[in-house]
Design a protein around this motif. Structure first.
Motif, mmCIF file in Angstrom:
data_model
loop_
_atom_site.group_PDB
_atom_site.id
_atom_site.type_symbol
_atom_site.label_atom_id
_atom_site.label_comp_id
_atom_site.label_asym_id
_atom_site.label_seq_id
_atom_site.Cartn_x
_atom_site.Cartn_y
_atom_site.Cartn_z
ATOM 1 N N GLY A 131 -4.089 -0.707 -4.796
ATOM 2 C CA GLY A 131 -4.013 -2.124 -4.479
ATOM 3 C C GLY A 131 -3.184 -2.892 -5.479
ATOM 4 O O GLY A 131 -3.061 -4.117 -5.377
ATOM 5 N N GLU A 132 -2.613 -2.210 -6.450
ATOM 6 C CA GLU A 132 -1.860 -2.876 -7.517
ATOM 7 C C GLU A 132 -0.394 -2.467 -7.542
ATOM 8 O O GLU A 132 0.454 -3.235 -7.991
ATOM 9 C CB GLU A 132 -2.494 -2.552 -8.884
ATOM 10 C CG GLU A 132 -3.915 -3.030 -9.035
ATOM 11 C CD GLU A 132 -4.508 -2.638 -10.376
ATOM 12 O OE1 GLU A 132 -3.971 -1.713 -11.005
ATOM 13 O OE2 GLU A 132 -5.502 -3.257 -10.791
ATOM 14 N N GLU A 133 -0.082 -1.247 -7.112
ATOM 15 C CA GLU A 133 1.274 -0.729 -7.207
ATOM 16 C C GLU A 133 1.803 -0.364 -5.831
ATOM 17 O O GLU A 133 1.040 -0.102 -4.896
ATOM 18 C CB GLU A 133 1.317 0.502 -8.120
ATOM 19 C CG GLU A 133 0.920 0.236 -9.560
ATOM 20 C CD GLU A 133 0.927 1.497 -10.388
ATOM 21 O OE1 GLU A 133 1.689 1.562 -11.357
ATOM 22 O OE2 GLU A 133 0.166 2.420 -10.049
ATOM 23 N N SER A 134 3.113 -0.327 -5.733
ATOM 24 C CA SER A 134 3.754 0.101 -4.498
ATOM 25 C C SER A 134 3.863 1.621 -4.469
ATOM 26 O O SER A 134 3.668 2.299 -5.484
ATOM 27 C CB SER A 134 5.144 -0.531 -4.383
ATOM 28 O OG SER A 134 5.986 -0.077 -5.428
ATOM 29 N N ASP A 184 -7.640 2.481 -6.560
ATOM 30 C CA ASP A 184 -7.003 1.943 -7.774
ATOM 31 C C ASP A 184 -6.490 0.524 -7.480
ATOM 32 O O ASP A 184 -5.404 0.346 -6.931
ATOM 33 C CB ASP A 184 -5.851 2.858 -8.196
ATOM 34 C CG ASP A 184 -5.201 2.427 -9.500
ATOM 35 O OD1 ASP A 184 -5.764 1.549 -10.169
ATOM 36 O OD2 ASP A 184 -4.118 2.964 -9.827
ATOM 37 N N SER A 185 -7.252 -0.487 -7.815
ATOM 38 C CA SER A 185 -8.539 -0.473 -8.479
ATOM 39 C C SER A 185 -9.553 -1.214 -7.596
ATOM 40 O O SER A 185 -9.169 -1.903 -6.656
ATOM 41 C CB SER A 185 -8.432 -1.142 -9.844
ATOM 42 O OG SER A 185 -8.168 -2.520 -9.666
ATOM 43 N N ILE A 186 -10.823 -1.094 -7.921
ATOM 44 C CA ILE A 186 -11.877 -1.685 -7.112
ATOM 45 C C ILE A 186 -11.817 -3.208 -7.136
ATOM 46 O O ILE A 186 -12.243 -3.876 -6.201
ATOM 47 C CB ILE A 186 -13.257 -1.179 -7.605
ATOM 48 C CG1 ILE A 186 -14.386 -1.680 -6.715
ATOM 49 C CG2 ILE A 186 -13.481 -1.567 -9.058
ATOM 50 C CD1 ILE A 186 -14.301 -1.220 -5.276
ATOM 51 N N GLN A 187 -11.244 -3.799 -8.199
ATOM 52 C CA GLN A 187 -11.161 -5.258 -8.284
ATOM 53 C C GLN A 187 -10.161 -5.855 -7.310
ATOM 54 O O GLN A 187 -10.170 -7.064 -7.086
ATOM 55 C CB GLN A 187 -10.795 -5.693 -9.710
ATOM 56 C CG GLN A 187 -11.962 -5.754 -10.667
ATOM 57 C CD GLN A 187 -12.312 -4.392 -11.240
ATOM 58 O OE1 GLN A 187 -11.535 -3.441 -11.084
ATOM 59 N NE2 GLN A 187 -13.442 -4.278 -11.892
#
Length: 468
Positions: A131-134, A184-187
């Motif tokens: 959820g943070e990187e492409s 990646d990641s749960i937040q």
């Protein structure tokens, strides 16, 4: 028919406790000024379990009670992660159906550790959800890891999904049928049935509970990557640690090469283990023998350095304890320690003054555990006071001598655990003498070791062996 109305609740940002009324002090955790107002929509109360229904394929199965005697105990068929350090910390491997949380500071290497580990798992279908990187960023990291790691190759069964919606994630899980799921990641994950932003306590609690239900019902292990707060605890906060089966803390100083993996909670193994890695350009390298990396030859002939043998879990290794005692410039002497508890250091300094007679009241004392490690083993007490005294009188400790022993308030050297493993580790690294507590000699056959074993019962006896 009366329509449902939105309601207002007050949620504690520390523990997740909710109350219909505001209060200055949280009734659950006791923290002050942590109650924040939240609005809960009427549809959310009916739709909140929808994410959990999605985890079970859209159906909610009622649980049935049964007798404990009728429950069949099945052995834990663990999945080897092809990483001896990670397997040791997990308790022997990844348990099917478990929910594991890996936390650490930003940039410490959490995503690198997980990615290089799953790239070695040939024959397993893995879904990596970011959820943070492409996808291109993950591919670049994978290429860098695989370039110089013989154990990591281009994984044909590793699928990458860049998604933050929980319901869309379950659709992909249903389609791919993975054997390991990584978040990646749960937040960054959120459910459309929960009326709050991603990263809030409500979202983290609902998403984690949904993933737990999926893991238990499907038997597929789920590995979560989580952030930490500025205080060093898992962001979420504690509510996330209570939901998962295991919490692994990945820590280390950004200025050092070493990374430490510690289990804070583990329902399937011990929490006394520790894994050590070395950060390199091409990823993280396992450190199978940390003693050889943590010890240097640069301290020969210098005062204020002693070698201690410590144990983390069942793993013994030797560390370098550095101390500096100098005349206090200001009125109040300073007491600072890195990698060691300051209160315990103050207690040991008091033992030196009261029982041995060395006056350190007007001296600054600084203590450092070399390599950026944080050690809580009381068996390094003898090495700590030896390093402090060595710096105070400016006499070097023989570099071929190592020591282990807990120091009591009366100046006695108390016995320590796993003494045979400690002696074997010191002998393997070529030390000639080792100071151990006298009470550890009971039942110990010193003749089978090539290293000279010197039993000491009091601090004065140890100092005579070191400085006479």
């Amino acid at each position: 028919m009366a329509t449902l109305k939105d309601k207002t609740v007050y949620v504690c940002t520390e523990c997740g406790f909710d109350s219909p009324k505001w209060s200055g002090k949280c009734p659950s955790c006791g923290e002050w000024n942590t109650m924040v107002e939240k609005t809960v929509k009427a549809s959310s109360s009916a739709g909140a379990p929808a994410a959990r229904r999605a985890a079970s394929g859209g159906r909610m199965q009622a649980s049935v009670s049964m007798k404990l005697a009728s429950v069949k105990a099945t052995g834990e068929q663990r999945i080897s992660m092809q990483d001896s350090e990670l397997d040791r910390v997990l308790g022997g491997g990844l348990v099917p159906g478990s929910l594991v949380l890996l936390g650490g500071e930003p940039g410490i290497g959490k995503s690198t550790l997980v990615l290089q580990t799953v790239m070695k798992l040939q024959g397993l279908r893995i879904l990596y959800i970011s959820g943070e990187e492409s996808a291109s960023q993950i591919k670049m990291r994978a290429d860098r890891i695989a370039a110089d790691n013989a154990g990591a190759s281009s994984h044909g069964n590793l699928f990458v999904l860049c998604e933050t919606g929980l319901e869309n994630i379950y659709e992909q899980i249903k389609e791919q049928q993975p054997q390991i799921v990584i978040i990646d990641s749960i937040q960054t994950i959120s459910s459309e049935y929960v009326d709050s932003s991603a990263g809030s306590i409500t979202q983290i609690r609902e998403c984690a509970a949904s993933l737990l239900k999926y893991a238990k019902e499907s038997g597929v292990p789920v590995l979560l990557i989580g952030h930490i707060t500025k205080e060093g605890s898992i962001a979420g906060p504690k509510i996330l640690e209570h939901i998962v089966d295991a919490v692994l803390q990945f820590e280390g100083d950004q200025h050092y090469l070493y990374r430490i993996l510690r289990p804070i909670k583990n329902r399937f193994g011990s929490t006394a283990e520790m894994g050590i890695y070395e950060m390199r350009q091409n990823g993280l390298r396992q450190v199978s023998n940390p003693s050889e990396l943590l010890l240097t030859d640069s301290h020969k002939g210098l005062s204020g350095v002693s070698i201690a043998c410590t144990v983390e879990g069942v793993r013994p290794f030797l560390i370098e304890v550095q101390a500096l005692a100098s005349t206090a410039v200001y009125g109040t002497p300073q007491r600072n320690a890195i990698g060691f508890e300051v209160r315990r250091m103050n207690m040991l300094l008091a033992v030196l003054e009261k029982r041995v007679g060395f006056k350190l009241g007007q001296k600054d004392v600084f203590l450092n555990i070399a390599g950026g490690l944080r050690v809580s083993d009381p068996a390094i007490d003898l090495a700590v006071i030896s390093a402090v005294l060595s710096s105070s009188i400016d006499m070097a400790v023989d570099p071929t001598v190592c020591m282990t022993g807990e120091v009591g308030l009366s100046g006695e050297i108390r016995p320590v655990s796993r003494i045979e493993q400690r002696i074997a580790e010191a002998e393997k690294l070529g030390f000639r003498r080792m100071l151990i507590p006298g009470n550890n000699m009971h039942g110990l056959d010193a003749r089978k070791y090539k290293i000279e074993i010197v039993p000491v019962r009091k601090v004065e006896e140890a100092f005579k062996q070191l400085f006479s």
